[in-house]
Scaffold this motif. Structure first.
Motif, PDB file in Angstrom:
ATOM      1  N   VAL A  51       0.832  -1.212   0.000  1.00  0.00           N
ATOM      2  CA  VAL A  51       0.000   0.000   0.000  1.00  0.00           C
ATOM      3  C   VAL A  51       0.861   1.254   0.000  1.00  0.00           C
ATOM      4  N   ALA A  52       2.015   1.202   0.670  1.00  0.00           N
ATOM      5  CA  ALA A  52       2.923   2.351   0.649  1.00  0.00           C
ATOM      6  C   ALA A  52       3.453   2.586  -0.765  1.00  0.00           C
ATOM      7  N   SER A  53       3.784   1.519  -1.470  1.00  0.00           N
ATOM      8  CA  SER A  53       4.323   1.664  -2.827  1.00  0.00           C
ATOM      9  C   SER A  53       3.288   2.227  -3.801  1.00  0.00           C
ATOM     10  N   LYS A  54       2.010   2.056  -3.467  1.00  0.00           N
ATOM     11  CA  LYS A  54       0.940   2.598  -4.301  1.00  0.00           C
ATOM     12  C   LYS A  54       0.586   4.035  -3.925  1.00  0.00           C
ATOM     13  N   CYS A  55       1.276   4.592  -2.931  1.00  0.00           N
ATOM     14  CA  CYS A  55       1.031   5.948  -2.429  1.00  0.00           C
ATOM     15  C   CYS A  55      -0.392   6.109  -1.898  1.00  0.00           C
ATOM     16  N   ASP A  56      -0.950   5.028  -1.386  1.00  0.00           N
ATOM     17  CA  ASP A  56      -2.288   5.069  -0.797  1.00  0.00           C
ATOM     18  C   ASP A  56      -2.134   5.451   0.669  1.00  0.00           C
ATOM     19  N   ALA A  93       6.778   7.697  -3.013  1.00  0.00           N
ATOM     20  CA  ALA A  93       6.099   6.689  -2.193  1.00  0.00           C
ATOM     21  C   ALA A  93       6.796   6.554  -0.844  1.00  0.00           C
ATOM     22  N   PHE A  94       8.111   6.555  -0.856  1.00  0.00           N
ATOM     23  CA  PHE A  94       8.888   6.426   0.373  1.00  0.00           C
ATOM     24  C   PHE A  94       8.646   7.595   1.324  1.00  0.00           C
ATOM     25  N   THR A  95       8.740   8.813   0.814  1.00  0.00           N
ATOM     26  CA  THR A  95       8.604   9.972   1.692  1.00  0.00           C
ATOM     27  C   THR A  95       7.183  10.113   2.232  1.00  0.00           C
ATOM     28  N   LYS A  96       6.182   9.792   1.434  1.00  0.00           N
ATOM     29  CA  LYS A  96       4.805   9.816   1.938  1.00  0.00           C
ATOM     30  C   LYS A  96       4.637   8.826   3.082  1.00  0.00           C
TER      31      LYS A  96
END
Length: 104
Positions: A51-56, A93-96
């Motif tokens: 889910v993090a990689s999808k920027c959700d 995606a990482f920073t979000k």
């Protein structure tokens, strides 16, 4: 998602209006989270990474919180997962996800 805790906003309506479809979702959840080879904690860490990689952002926060509450997942373990997100999905995606983790 274990124990019939689903995060999608529409799932409440599905449960009320389409109980047969809801039951199918519950069974799919049980089939996915079996713990046969990977334990549930590992599977939850994978879910956080996905889910993090999808920027959700909503799903990322909910997965992180439930993993911490249900399974005792630490911020350090999540940060390790997010390192892989950085490598595979990039800086946005990482920073979000890191911002969400620090907020929790």
């Amino acid at each position: 998602m274990k124990n019939e805790v689903f995060f999608g906003e529409g799932i409440k309506a599905v449960k009320e209006k389409y109980p047969d479809l809801y039951e199918a979702i519950v069974k799919l959840n049980e089939a996915a989270y079996t713990g046969k080879v990977l334990d549930y904690k590992t599977q939850k860490l994978i879910a956080i990474g996905i889910v993090a990689s999808k920027c959700d952002e909503i799903a990322t926060e909910k997965q992180m919180i439930s993993g911490m509450k249900e399974l005792g997942i630490t911020k350090e373990e999540i940060a390790d997962v997010l390192r892989v997100v950085l490598l595979t999905s990039g800086m946005p995606a990482f920073t979000k996800a890191m911002r969400i983790l620090e907020k929790i």
